[in-house]
Write an enzyme that holds these catalytic residues in place. Structure first.
Site, mmCIF file in Angstrom:
data_model
loop_
_atom_site.group_PDB
_atom_site.id
_atom_site.type_symbol
_atom_site.label_atom_id
_atom_site.label_comp_id
_atom_site.label_asym_id
_atom_site.label_seq_id
_atom_site.Cartn_x
_atom_site.Cartn_y
_atom_site.Cartn_z
ATOM 1 N N LYS A 1 -107.298 40.443 -1.594
ATOM 2 C CA LYS A 1 -108.684 40.825 -1.877
ATOM 3 C C LYS A 1 -109.423 39.557 -2.317
ATOM 4 C CE LYS A 1 -105.837 44.371 -3.495
ATOM 5 N NZ LYS A 1 -105.711 45.183 -2.357
ATOM 6 N N HIS B 1 -105.884 50.565 -10.984
ATOM 7 C CA HIS B 1 -105.451 49.750 -9.858
ATOM 8 C C HIS B 1 -105.201 48.295 -10.282
ATOM 9 C CE1 HIS B 1 -106.145 48.182 -5.569
ATOM 10 N NE2 HIS B 1 -105.148 49.016 -5.473
ATOM 11 N N LYS C 1 -103.535 44.853 -11.841
ATOM 12 C CA LYS C 1 -102.240 44.175 -11.887
ATOM 13 C C LYS C 1 -102.390 43.001 -12.840
ATOM 14 C CE LYS C 1 -102.383 46.057 -7.547
ATOM 15 N NZ LYS C 1 -103.594 46.529 -6.853
ATOM 16 N N ASP D 1 -97.387 35.736 -24.096
ATOM 17 C CA ASP D 1 -97.667 34.967 -25.319
ATOM 18 C C ASP D 1 -99.152 34.620 -25.479
ATOM 19 O OD1 ASP D 1 -94.988 35.089 -25.878
ATOM 20 O OD2 ASP D 1 -94.528 33.077 -25.134
ATOM 21 N N HIS E 1 -103.111 42.299 2.581
ATOM 22 C CA HIS E 1 -103.465 43.095 1.406
ATOM 23 C C HIS E 1 -104.279 42.282 0.395
ATOM 24 C CE1 HIS E 1 -102.352 45.473 -2.346
ATOM 25 N NE2 HIS E 1 -102.741 46.423 -1.531
ATOM 26 N N ASP F 1 -119.576 29.554 0.116
ATOM 27 C CA ASP F 1 -120.150 28.200 0.121
ATOM 28 C C ASP F 1 -119.235 27.119 -0.450
ATOM 29 O OD1 ASP F 1 -122.361 29.327 1.238
ATOM 30 O OD2 ASP F 1 -123.624 29.197 -0.536
#
Length: 518
Positions: free
Chosen positions: A438, A260, A262, A267, A436, A443
């Site tokens: 996450k 899952h 990404k 470089d 979508h 704090d």
């Protein structure tokens, strides 16, 4: 005489025909009796073997040390629906297969990053570097990630928040065009649409100019990616591999052990990580869900080494090529002073790394916990931590989608709302489209952004990657986005939610029943 001979011949022919019919009939009867006996015996043997096999699967499940609810769920499915349960277990439930498949992946380590993490552990034993800022979140979380995943902390970094698809893809495309040595890309979903083809063309041009281009795509997440798209990249010199191919990806989009992550690394100096896959819906929205709200990061500096490390371990798994040349970890100029740790979790980890990190952030928070997640299916530990935090006076707010993209997970998420509301957690549904992102903010000190949702599948089963940033200015930048998302959301009020329909309650119960297996 002739008439008599004709009658005799006719009688003989008739007798032969009758005999043949009777013979065939008797043969068929005897054959059917024998076949039925054989079939009955084979069925009995098969039934006995299948029953024994189911019994041993039950024993394996019992001794796998899963959490009790998951163990009971699998045993009930096998007992009540043995054939269906057997198929489901073969597809979704085999931890023994997982351990063998990913053992070599887990054992692969890159020496210099491991040695950095080891040195940092020793330093922190002697010198309490992060105790002076009165932040338990920072000191505990940094130590945790060093110990459970060998994730070194880095300071020479500049991290930029990329809100939604337009900013994200503009930044990625700009950096891809600047690449001089290599491009590494790893995605759960790559689509053959406008943005997918635009990125494909850039990768082809870069590979043709002699730059090393390596791409990993998940075989289930990207099951619709055409062979022509893949072959076009390969023919141009791009190395591209699927992650953990399965025979029938169409049967289930949620097959176990999916990658899952990404990740983009260019470089060894610039990296990208976050919630966005490659697809037009992140730019244009979708017919079903509307506007797509998401968050990504652009990372420059030493934290990119960690993204590189995660990619190259995954690359070794899919291609069997071990790459550890120093050129992939170049010396870096001054980038900034943001404290960052990047870590991965998955079936190749000894610990449930990101789950433990989320738990630590929630339990050490003193003022506020702000969460954005498309799926709210926490395990018992995270659920209890959220409730205790809210009951103890911490400001706990969670934004979830109002619209489902996966119905079973949607109802499983809804099943957790009432109990959290009763504890004082404030929950909001995003009304502008589909959210979508996450994100976990604590704090105004610590932030987590990455690919891991607040659900059991992300935290226990899938391969995920998250960035943990300890920088007040950066966290406040994310808080501004969160406040804007609140304005585009509707708060769920306990008194109103408790009056929901019987149908909704039934679907929530169904979702909750299957949540241990999600």
């Amino acid at each position: 005489m002739k008439r008599l001979s004709k009658k005799i011949i006719a009688s003989i022919v008739f007798f032969i025909i009758i005999s043949a019919v009777l013979g065939i009939t008797i043969f068929e009867i005897r054959t059917n009796i024998i076949f039925n006996k054989i079939w009955h015996n084979l069925s009995s043997v098969f039934g006995f073997v299948f029953t024994i096999y189911i019994f041993f699967i039950g024993i394996v499940i019992f001794f796998e040390n899963k959490n009790p609810s998951k163990t009971i769920a699998w045993l009930l499915v096998l007992f009540l629906l043995p054939i269906v349960g057997f198929i489901f277990y073969m597809l979704f439930g085999q931890n023994t297969r997982k351990k063998k498949t990913f053992k070599k992946k887990k054992d692969l380590e890159f020496k210099f990053l491991k040695s950095i993490a080891k040195n940092q552990k020793e330093i922190l034993k002697e010198v309490k570097l992060f105790d002076n800022d009165n932040s338990l979140v920072k000191s505990k979380l940094i130590n945790l990630l060093l110990n459970n995943s060998n994730a070194p902390f880095t300071v020479n970094n500049r991290v930029k928040v990329l809100t939604n698809g337009k900013k994200t893809f503009s930044a990625i495309i700009e950096e891809l065009k600047k690449a001089k040595h290599h491009i590494h890309m790893e995605y759960f979903i790559i689509k053959c649409d406008d943005i997918g083809n635009k990125i494909k063309d850039i990768l082809k041009d870069k590979a043709a100019s002699g730059i090393k281009v390596r791409v990993i795509y998940d075989s289930v997440g990207s099951w619709r990616l055409s062979k022509d798209y893949i072959e076009e990249l390969r023919n141009s010199g791009v190395e591209i591999y699927p992650f953990y191919p399965v025979m029938f990806p169409v049967l289930s989009r949620e097959l176990n052990y999916r990658n899952h992550r990404k990740i983009v690394v260019i470089d060894g100096k610039v990296g990208f990580v976050g919630g966005l896959n490659i697809g037009d819906e992140y730019l244009k929205g979708s017919r079903k869900l509307g506007f797509w709200r998401d968050t990504h990061l652009k990372v420059e500096g030493e934290a990119v080494y960690s993204l590189q490390n995660i990619f190259l371990k995954d690359w070794h798994f899919v291609s069997k090529q071990f790459i550890s040349d120093e050129v992939y970890y170049p010396k870096l100029d001054y980038c900034g002073e943001q404290l960052v740790q990047i870590t991965s979790s998955g079936p190749d980890s000894d610990w449930e790394v990101i789950l433990q990190a989320y738990f630590t952030m929630i339990t050490t928070a003193e003022e506020k916990i702000w969460i954005t997640t498309p799926y709210l299916v926490p395990d018992e530990s995270i659920s209890m931590a959220l409730k205790i935090a809210a009951l103890s006076g911490v400001d706990v707010r969670i934004i979830i989608p109002n619209k489902p993209d996966h119905y079973l997970v949607y109802w499983a998420s809804r099943a957790n709302i009432e109990e959290l509301l009763k504890a004082g957690v404030k929950i909001y549904t995003y009304e502008k489209g589909f959210i979508h992102s996450k994100i976990l903010l604590v704090d105004s000190i610590g932030a987590s952004i990455g690919t891991a949702n607040l659900d059991i599948r992300s935290l226990r089963i899938n391969f995920e990657v998250n960035a943990f940033i300890y920088d007040e200015e950066f966290v406040k930048r994310l808080e501004r986005d969160f406040i804007q998302d609140l304005k585009d959301s509707k708060e769920i009020i306990l008194e109103e939610f408790s009056k929901r329909s019987i149908y909704n309650k039934f679907m929530e119960s169904l979702g909750k029943l299957f949540s241990p297996l999600l």
